[in-house]
Enzyme design. Structure first.
Site, PDB file in Angstrom:
ATOM      1  N   ASP A   1       0.854  -1.189   0.000  1.00  0.00           N
ATOM      2  CA  ASP A   1       0.000   0.000   0.000  1.00  0.00           C
ATOM      3  C   ASP A   1       0.892   1.242   0.000  1.00  0.00           C
ATOM      4  O   ASP A   1       1.900   1.301   0.717  1.00  0.00           O
ATOM      5  CB  ASP A   1      -0.920   0.011   1.214  1.00  0.00           C
ATOM      6  CG  ASP A   1      -1.943   1.128   1.144  1.00  0.00           C
ATOM      7  OD1 ASP A   1      -2.901   1.007   0.378  1.00  0.00           O
ATOM      8  OD2 ASP A   1      -1.764   2.144   1.859  1.00  0.00           O
TER       9      ASP A   1
ATOM     10  N   GLU B   1      -4.569   2.396  -4.687  1.00  0.00           N
ATOM     11  CA  GLU B   1      -3.125   2.505  -4.490  1.00  0.00           C
ATOM     12  C   GLU B   1      -2.536   1.234  -3.895  1.00  0.00           C
ATOM     13  O   GLU B   1      -1.418   1.244  -3.371  1.00  0.00           O
ATOM     14  CB  GLU B   1      -2.802   3.698  -3.579  1.00  0.00           C
ATOM     15  CG  GLU B   1      -3.220   3.543  -2.131  1.00  0.00           C
ATOM     16  CD  GLU B   1      -4.665   3.956  -1.867  1.00  0.00           C
ATOM     17  OE1 GLU B   1      -5.001   4.155  -0.685  1.00  0.00           O
ATOM     18  OE2 GLU B   1      -5.433   4.083  -2.834  1.00  0.00           O
TER      19      GLU B   1
END
Length: 318
Positions: free
Chosen positions: A175, A219
Protein backbone atom coordinates in the site's frame (compact mmCIF):
# COMPACT_ATOMS: atom_id res chain seq x y z
CA UNK A 1 -41.03 -21.70 -44.51
CA UNK A 2 -43.34 -24.37 -45.94
CA UNK A 3 -44.41 -22.22 -48.91
CA UNK A 4 -40.81 -21.49 -49.99
CA UNK A 5 -39.90 -25.19 -49.72
CA UNK A 6 -42.90 -26.11 -51.86
CA UNK A 7 -42.01 -23.52 -54.50
CA UNK A 8 -38.42 -24.77 -54.67
CA UNK A 9 -39.70 -28.32 -55.16
CA UNK A 10 -41.95 -27.16 -58.00
CA UNK A 11 -39.01 -25.44 -59.71
CA UNK A 12 -36.88 -28.60 -59.42
CA UNK A 13 -39.71 -30.72 -60.82
CA UNK A 14 -40.26 -28.31 -63.72
CA UNK A 15 -36.57 -28.26 -64.64
CA UNK A 16 -36.40 -32.04 -64.43
CA UNK A 17 -39.40 -32.45 -66.75
CA UNK A 18 -37.96 -29.90 -69.17
CA UNK A 19 -34.63 -31.76 -69.30
CA UNK A 20 -36.27 -35.16 -69.84
CA UNK A 21 -39.79 -35.36 -71.20
CA UNK A 22 -39.79 -31.83 -72.59
CA UNK A 23 -36.37 -32.02 -74.25
CA UNK A 24 -37.78 -32.46 -77.81
CA UNK A 25 -39.83 -29.29 -77.39
CA UNK A 26 -36.90 -27.07 -76.38
CA UNK A 27 -35.29 -24.80 -79.04
CA UNK A 28 -32.24 -26.18 -80.80
CA UNK A 29 -29.05 -24.42 -79.76
CA UNK A 30 -26.85 -26.17 -82.38
CA UNK A 31 -29.10 -26.41 -85.35
CA UNK A 32 -26.46 -27.27 -87.94
CA UNK A 33 -23.74 -28.53 -85.60
CA UNK A 34 -21.56 -25.53 -86.39
CA UNK A 35 -22.98 -22.26 -85.15
CA UNK A 36 -23.77 -21.67 -81.51
CA UNK A 37 -27.09 -19.88 -81.69
CA UNK A 38 -29.56 -19.01 -84.40
CA UNK A 39 -32.05 -16.18 -84.49
CA UNK A 40 -34.61 -18.05 -82.38
CA UNK A 41 -32.25 -18.67 -79.43
CA UNK A 42 -30.04 -15.57 -79.54
CA UNK A 43 -32.14 -14.03 -76.76
CA UNK A 44 -30.78 -16.48 -74.16
CA UNK A 45 -27.08 -15.50 -74.32
CA UNK A 46 -28.00 -11.85 -74.86
CA UNK A 47 -30.00 -11.92 -71.63
CA UNK A 48 -27.12 -13.58 -69.75
CA UNK A 49 -24.70 -11.00 -71.11
CA UNK A 50 -27.00 -8.16 -70.08
CA UNK A 51 -27.36 -9.48 -66.54
CA UNK A 52 -23.56 -9.83 -66.20
CA UNK A 53 -22.95 -6.34 -67.58
CA UNK A 54 -25.50 -4.73 -65.24
CA UNK A 55 -24.06 -6.59 -62.25
CA UNK A 56 -20.53 -5.51 -63.22
CA UNK A 57 -21.60 -1.85 -63.40
CA UNK A 58 -23.30 -2.17 -60.02
CA UNK A 59 -20.17 -3.62 -58.38
CA UNK A 60 -18.00 -0.90 -59.94
CA UNK A 61 -20.25 1.80 -58.42
CA UNK A 62 -20.01 0.40 -54.89
CA UNK A 63 -18.41 2.88 -52.48
CA UNK A 64 -16.74 0.27 -50.27
CA UNK A 65 -13.25 -0.32 -51.63
CA UNK A 66 -12.23 -3.83 -50.63
CA UNK A 67 -9.93 -6.40 -52.26
CA UNK A 68 -12.90 -8.74 -52.65
CA UNK A 69 -14.64 -6.14 -54.81
CA UNK A 70 -11.72 -6.05 -57.25
CA UNK A 71 -11.69 -9.84 -57.57
CA UNK A 72 -15.45 -9.97 -58.17
CA UNK A 73 -15.11 -7.29 -60.86
CA UNK A 74 -12.40 -9.33 -62.58
CA UNK A 75 -14.55 -12.45 -62.44
CA UNK A 76 -17.64 -10.72 -63.78
CA UNK A 77 -15.67 -9.05 -66.55
CA UNK A 78 -14.35 -12.47 -67.56
CA UNK A 79 -17.91 -13.79 -67.56
CA UNK A 80 -18.95 -11.02 -69.97
CA UNK A 81 -16.06 -11.89 -72.28
CA UNK A 82 -17.10 -15.55 -72.11
CA UNK A 83 -20.64 -14.79 -73.27
CA UNK A 84 -19.47 -12.32 -75.94
CA UNK A 85 -16.98 -14.77 -77.45
CA UNK A 86 -19.58 -17.52 -77.30
CA UNK A 87 -21.94 -15.35 -79.34
CA UNK A 88 -19.41 -14.23 -81.93
CA UNK A 89 -16.87 -17.06 -81.90
CA UNK A 90 -18.45 -18.33 -85.06
CA UNK A 91 -18.01 -22.08 -84.58
CA UNK A 92 -17.32 -24.72 -82.00
CA UNK A 93 -13.68 -25.49 -81.14
CA UNK A 94 -12.44 -22.25 -82.67
CA UNK A 95 -9.85 -20.06 -80.94
CA UNK A 96 -12.62 -17.83 -79.63
CA UNK A 97 -14.50 -20.84 -78.29
CA UNK A 98 -11.46 -22.11 -76.37
CA UNK A 99 -10.68 -18.62 -75.05
CA UNK A 100 -14.27 -18.29 -73.84
CA UNK A 101 -13.99 -21.57 -71.93
CA UNK A 102 -10.71 -20.46 -70.37
CA UNK A 103 -12.14 -17.15 -69.21
CA UNK A 104 -15.14 -19.00 -67.78
CA UNK A 105 -12.77 -21.20 -65.79
CA UNK A 106 -10.79 -18.23 -64.49
CA UNK A 107 -14.04 -16.50 -63.52
CA UNK A 108 -14.82 -19.12 -60.91
CA UNK A 109 -11.18 -19.25 -59.84
CA UNK A 110 -11.01 -15.48 -59.34
CA UNK A 111 -14.15 -15.43 -57.22
CA UNK A 112 -12.89 -18.38 -55.17
CA UNK A 113 -9.54 -16.69 -54.56
CA UNK A 114 -11.27 -13.47 -53.51
CA UNK A 115 -13.43 -15.33 -51.02
CA UNK A 116 -10.47 -17.23 -49.57
CA UNK A 117 -8.52 -13.99 -49.28
CA UNK A 118 -11.45 -12.29 -47.57
CA UNK A 119 -11.88 -15.16 -45.12
CA UNK A 120 -8.14 -15.11 -44.32
CA UNK A 121 -8.21 -11.37 -43.67
CA UNK A 122 -11.29 -11.77 -41.50
CA UNK A 123 -9.64 -14.56 -39.50
CA UNK A 124 -6.50 -12.52 -38.86
CA UNK A 125 -8.61 -9.52 -37.89
CA UNK A 126 -10.65 -11.55 -35.42
CA UNK A 127 -7.52 -13.18 -33.99
CA UNK A 128 -5.87 -9.79 -33.50
CA UNK A 129 -8.98 -8.31 -31.91
CA UNK A 130 -9.30 -11.33 -29.62
CA UNK A 131 -5.67 -10.94 -28.52
CA UNK A 132 -6.25 -7.26 -27.74
CA UNK A 133 -9.42 -8.08 -25.78
CA UNK A 134 -7.61 -10.75 -23.77
CA UNK A 135 -4.84 -8.29 -22.94
CA UNK A 136 -7.33 -5.62 -21.92
CA UNK A 137 -9.27 -8.11 -19.82
CA UNK A 138 -6.17 -9.20 -17.86
CA UNK A 139 -4.13 -6.00 -17.72
CA UNK A 140 -4.50 -2.88 -15.61
CA UNK A 141 -4.90 0.06 -17.94
CA UNK A 142 -2.88 2.50 -15.83
CA UNK A 143 0.14 0.50 -14.68
CA UNK A 144 0.24 -2.28 -17.32
CA UNK A 145 0.45 -4.82 -14.47
CA UNK A 146 -2.01 -7.68 -14.14
CA UNK A 147 -5.40 -6.56 -12.88
CA UNK A 148 -7.41 -7.90 -9.96
CA UNK A 149 -9.38 -10.34 -12.11
CA UNK A 150 -6.23 -11.87 -13.61
CA UNK A 151 -4.53 -12.04 -10.22
CA UNK A 152 -7.45 -13.90 -8.62
CA UNK A 153 -7.37 -16.49 -11.40
CA UNK A 154 -3.60 -17.02 -11.22
CA UNK A 155 -3.67 -17.15 -7.41
CA UNK A 156 -6.23 -19.95 -7.49
CA UNK A 157 -4.11 -21.91 -9.98
CA UNK A 158 -0.88 -21.47 -8.00
CA UNK A 159 -2.65 -22.26 -4.72
CA UNK A 160 -3.84 -25.61 -6.08
CA UNK A 161 -0.40 -26.35 -7.52
CA UNK A 162 1.31 -25.54 -4.20
CA UNK A 163 -1.17 -27.76 -2.34
CA UNK A 164 -0.50 -30.64 -4.72
CA UNK A 165 3.29 -30.25 -4.54
CA UNK A 166 3.27 -29.37 -0.81
CA UNK A 167 5.26 -26.21 -1.46
CA UNK A 168 4.99 -22.74 0.04
CA UNK A 169 3.23 -19.82 -1.60
CA UNK A 170 4.13 -16.25 -0.60
CA UNK A 171 2.03 -13.13 -0.93
CA UNK A 172 2.98 -9.47 -0.51
CA UNK A 173 0.26 -6.87 0.05
CA UNK A 174 1.58 -3.39 -0.73
CA UNK A 175 0.00 0.00 0.00
CA UNK A 176 1.28 3.49 -0.86
CA UNK A 177 1.58 5.52 2.33
CA UNK A 178 -0.64 8.63 2.52
CA UNK A 179 -1.56 8.41 -1.14
CA UNK A 180 -4.69 10.54 -0.68
CA UNK A 181 -2.50 13.35 0.61
CA UNK A 182 -0.26 12.87 -2.43
CA UNK A 183 -3.22 13.36 -4.77
CA UNK A 184 -4.40 16.38 -2.80
CA UNK A 185 -0.93 17.92 -2.97
CA UNK A 186 0.15 17.13 -6.53
CA UNK A 187 -3.07 16.28 -8.37
CA UNK A 188 -4.49 13.07 -9.79
CA UNK A 189 -2.34 13.10 -12.93
CA UNK A 190 0.80 13.15 -10.79
CA UNK A 191 -0.79 10.41 -8.67
CA UNK A 192 -1.25 8.25 -11.75
CA UNK A 193 2.38 8.81 -12.72
CA UNK A 194 3.45 7.87 -9.19
CA UNK A 195 1.57 4.57 -9.42
CA UNK A 196 3.21 3.83 -12.76
CA UNK A 197 6.66 4.42 -11.27
CA UNK A 198 5.88 2.09 -8.36
CA UNK A 199 4.68 -0.55 -10.84
CA UNK A 200 8.02 -0.31 -12.65
CA UNK A 201 9.86 -0.83 -9.37
CA UNK A 202 7.68 -3.87 -8.68
CA UNK A 203 8.64 -5.44 -11.99
CA UNK A 204 12.33 -4.95 -11.18
CA UNK A 205 12.21 -7.03 -8.00
CA UNK A 206 10.47 -10.10 -9.44
CA UNK A 207 12.65 -12.17 -11.74
CA UNK A 208 11.06 -15.60 -12.12
CA UNK A 209 8.46 -16.42 -14.80
CA UNK A 210 5.94 -17.61 -12.19
CA UNK A 211 6.08 -14.42 -10.10
CA UNK A 212 3.09 -12.12 -10.59
CA UNK A 213 2.73 -8.43 -9.74
CA UNK A 214 -0.75 -6.93 -9.96
CA UNK A 215 -2.65 -3.80 -9.08
CA UNK A 216 -5.06 -4.89 -6.39
CA UNK A 217 -7.14 -1.74 -6.35
CA UNK A 218 -6.59 2.00 -5.96
CA UNK A 219 -3.12 2.51 -4.49
CA UNK A 220 -2.78 -1.14 -3.43
CA UNK A 221 -0.54 -3.67 -5.17
CA UNK A 222 0.05 -7.36 -4.66
CA UNK A 223 2.93 -9.71 -5.51
CA UNK A 224 2.58 -13.49 -5.61
CA UNK A 225 5.72 -15.62 -5.30
CA UNK A 226 5.27 -19.37 -5.88
CA UNK A 227 7.63 -21.79 -4.14
CA UNK A 228 9.04 -19.02 -1.93
CA UNK A 229 9.62 -19.14 1.83
CA UNK A 230 9.24 -16.27 4.29
CA UNK A 231 12.89 -15.21 4.06
CA UNK A 232 12.69 -14.92 0.27
CA UNK A 233 9.40 -13.00 0.39
CA UNK A 234 10.76 -10.57 2.99
CA UNK A 235 13.86 -10.05 0.86
CA UNK A 236 11.71 -9.10 -2.13
CA UNK A 237 9.86 -6.57 0.05
CA UNK A 238 13.14 -5.11 1.29
CA UNK A 239 14.49 -4.75 -2.24
CA UNK A 240 11.31 -2.97 -3.28
CA UNK A 241 11.69 -0.46 -0.45
CA UNK A 242 15.36 0.11 -1.28
CA UNK A 243 14.57 0.68 -4.98
CA UNK A 244 11.82 3.14 -4.10
CA UNK A 245 14.19 4.96 -1.76
CA UNK A 246 16.68 5.29 -4.61
CA UNK A 247 13.92 6.58 -6.91
CA UNK A 248 13.12 9.26 -4.29
CA UNK A 249 9.68 10.32 -5.54
CA UNK A 250 8.86 13.59 -3.70
CA UNK A 251 5.94 13.58 -1.26
CA UNK A 252 5.90 16.73 0.85
CA UNK A 253 3.00 15.57 3.06
CA UNK A 254 4.69 12.28 4.01
CA UNK A 255 6.79 13.54 6.90
CA UNK A 256 9.50 13.20 8.03
CA UNK A 257 10.97 11.57 4.88
CA UNK A 258 9.09 13.79 2.39
CA UNK A 259 9.17 11.08 -0.28
CA UNK A 260 6.87 8.29 -1.38
CA UNK A 261 7.05 5.21 0.85
CA UNK A 262 5.31 1.84 1.01
CA UNK A 263 3.87 -0.41 3.70
CA UNK A 264 4.19 -4.11 2.89
CA UNK A 265 2.56 -7.13 4.51
CA UNK A 266 3.88 -10.64 3.90
CA UNK A 267 2.21 -14.01 4.37
CA UNK A 268 3.56 -17.45 3.44
CA UNK A 269 1.64 -20.71 3.59
CA UNK A 270 1.84 -24.30 2.48
CA UNK A 271 -1.79 -24.85 1.44
CA UNK A 272 -3.56 -27.54 3.43
CA UNK A 273 -6.44 -29.67 2.26
CA UNK A 274 -9.70 -27.77 2.54
CA UNK A 275 -8.00 -24.37 2.87
CA UNK A 276 -8.70 -21.49 0.48
CA UNK A 277 -6.76 -18.56 -0.92
CA UNK A 278 -8.68 -16.16 1.33
CA UNK A 279 -6.60 -17.34 4.31
CA UNK A 280 -3.39 -16.31 2.55
CA UNK A 281 -4.82 -12.93 1.49
CA UNK A 282 -6.24 -12.23 4.95
CA UNK A 283 -2.90 -13.00 6.63
CA UNK A 284 -1.06 -10.64 4.25
CA UNK A 285 -3.68 -7.95 4.81
CA UNK A 286 -3.27 -8.19 8.60
CA UNK A 287 0.50 -7.95 8.21
CA UNK A 288 0.02 -4.86 6.04
CA UNK A 289 -2.02 -3.12 8.73
CA UNK A 290 0.63 -4.07 11.28
CA UNK A 291 3.23 -2.35 9.10
CA UNK A 292 1.08 0.77 8.99
CA UNK A 293 0.54 0.78 12.74
CA UNK A 294 4.27 0.35 13.34
CA UNK A 295 5.09 3.54 11.47
CA UNK A 296 4.82 2.67 7.74
CA UNK A 297 7.74 2.43 5.27
CA UNK A 298 8.48 -1.13 6.34
CA UNK A 299 7.89 -4.81 5.68
CA UNK A 300 5.98 -6.86 8.24
CA UNK A 301 5.14 -10.55 8.22
CA UNK A 302 2.33 -12.39 9.96
CA UNK A 303 3.36 -14.06 13.28
CA UNK A 304 3.69 -17.50 11.70
CA UNK A 305 6.19 -16.15 9.19
CA UNK A 306 8.14 -14.26 11.90
CA UNK A 307 9.03 -17.59 13.48
CA UNK A 308 10.10 -19.25 10.24
CA UNK A 309 12.11 -16.19 9.21
CA UNK A 310 13.98 -15.68 12.48
CA UNK A 311 17.28 -16.57 10.84
CA UNK A 312 16.83 -14.12 7.96
CA UNK A 313 18.29 -10.57 7.87
CA UNK A 314 16.45 -7.79 9.62
CA UNK A 315 13.36 -6.95 7.68
CA UNK A 316 11.85 -4.06 9.61
CA UNK A 317 12.90 -0.81 7.96
CA UNK A 318 12.31 2.69 9.27
Amino acid sequence: SASSCASRRLVVVALTLAATVGLPYLPEVFRDGRNFFDDSTILIPALVFGVNAIALLYVMRMHEEKPEQLWVMVGMFAACIDVWLTLYGGARFSLGWYFAKMTSLFTSLAVLISQLYGITRLYHGIAGANKILMTQANQDGLTALSNRRCFDQVLEIEWNRARRDKRSLALLMIDVDHFKKYNDCYGHLAGDDCLRQIAQQLLRVINRPGDVAARYGGEEFVVMLPNTDAAGALLVGERLLLNLTAASIPHADNEPLCRVTLSIGVSVMVPAAGASTSALVLAADKALYAAKENGRNQVCASPRELLTASASPAFLMS
